[in-house]
Enzyme design. Structure first.
Site, PDB file in Angstrom:
ATOM      1  N   GLU A 172      -2.285  -8.501   3.407  1.00  0.00           N
ATOM      2  CA  GLU A 172      -2.801  -8.874   5.456  1.00  0.00           C
ATOM      3  C   GLU A 172      -4.220  -9.166   5.334  1.00  0.00           C
ATOM      4  O   GLU A 172      -5.114  -9.848   6.514  1.00  0.00           O
ATOM      5  CB  GLU A 172      -2.036  -8.091   5.936  1.00  0.00           C
ATOM      6  N   CYS A 203       0.901  -1.956   0.135  1.00  0.00           N
ATOM      7  CA  CYS A 203       0.347  -0.437  -0.384  1.00  0.00           C
ATOM      8  C   CYS A 203       1.147   1.156   0.371  1.00  0.00           C
ATOM      9  O   CYS A 203       2.116   1.502  -0.833  1.00  0.00           O
ATOM     10  CB  CYS A 203      -0.847  -0.272   1.358  1.00  0.00           C
ATOM     11  N   HIS A 226      -3.622  -4.215   0.414  1.00  0.00           N
ATOM     12  CA  HIS A 226      -3.631  -5.133   1.821  1.00  0.00           C
ATOM     13  C   HIS A 226      -3.557  -6.452   1.295  1.00  0.00           C
ATOM     14  O   HIS A 226      -4.622  -6.911   1.709  1.00  0.00           O
ATOM     15  CB  HIS A 226      -4.345  -4.651   2.435  1.00  0.00           C
TER      16      HIS A 226
END
Length: 216
Positions: free
Chosen positions: A200, A97, A198
């Site tokens: 995650e 990001c 992202h």
């Protein structure tokens, strides 16, 4: 001041210990990144400063929020020169990001600010009239085959939150995404990699990208 989190991952094919260093840019949700790495078998510990990069086999630079604030923290912690040194040595670096955006030469976010200069290009705002931030799930469009994208297919969804995007060199774009325009979603040059989304927070797609990075 804690500047980096270090993850140690034991490779499945042997006893070789792979050290993953996750940089705290001061503008990142490290808990989400740490949880994703733990899910993939990472054991986490904290280092104090850029010296914590010593012995790293892989480096991850996450980030959310303002470009200027992230770069200021990297300079204060001594990471700017250290990252250049590690990249020169061929150590793989993954920006996430804002972390991906900081890999580039400059950003026009709230001014004109210098980035790490590890990738050619500039970070620019989405065109006027396009709703920002670009937030939520969107589909990836792979452009170039890469070990980083192994197991990730055209149309797989990833989670984005950003108002600016990287104006990268076409040959550096591994995958794009459509949001009014086609912008780079995954980039790479040499040992430097970046994901605008992202991983995650992107469930199976994101975990696959992180797994690929760990196993490359």
């Amino acid at each position: 001041m804690h500047c980096v989190i270090v993850a140690q991952v034991r490779r499945l094919e042997g006893e070789h210990l792979v050290m993953i260093v996750v940089i705290d840019s001061g503008v990142a949700n490290l808990r989400s990144v740490a949880n994703a790495l733990r899910h993939l078998g990472a054991e986490m510990r904290i280092a104090q400063d850029a010296d914590g990069l010593d012995g790293a086999h892989k480096i991850i630079l996450p980030g959310v929020g303002a470009f200027e604030a992230g770069m200021k923290r990297l300079r204060e912690c001594g990471f700017v020169g250290a990252l250049a040194k590690y990249v020169e040595q061929g150590i793989p670096l993954l920006g996430i990001c804002l972390g991906m955006q900081m890999l580039f030469e400059r950003s026009e976010e709230m001014g004109d600010f210098e980035g790490l200069g590890l990738l050619p290009g500039k970070v620019v705002r989405f065109p006027q009239g396009q709703k920002v931030p670009h937030m939520g799930w969107n589909q990836l469009i792979p452009h170039t085959a890469s070990p980083l994208l192994r197991g990730i297919a055209a149309g797989d969804y990833a989670y984005f939150v950003h108002s600016y995007y990287a104006h990268a060199q076409p040959e550096d774009v591994l995958a794009g995404c459509e949001y009014g325009i086609t912008f780079p979603a995954v980039v790479a040059r040499g040992s430097v990699y970046g994901a605008q989304f992202h991983p995650e927070k992107s469930q199976g797609t994101g975990l696959q990208l992180l797994r690929n990075f760990l196993q490359m």
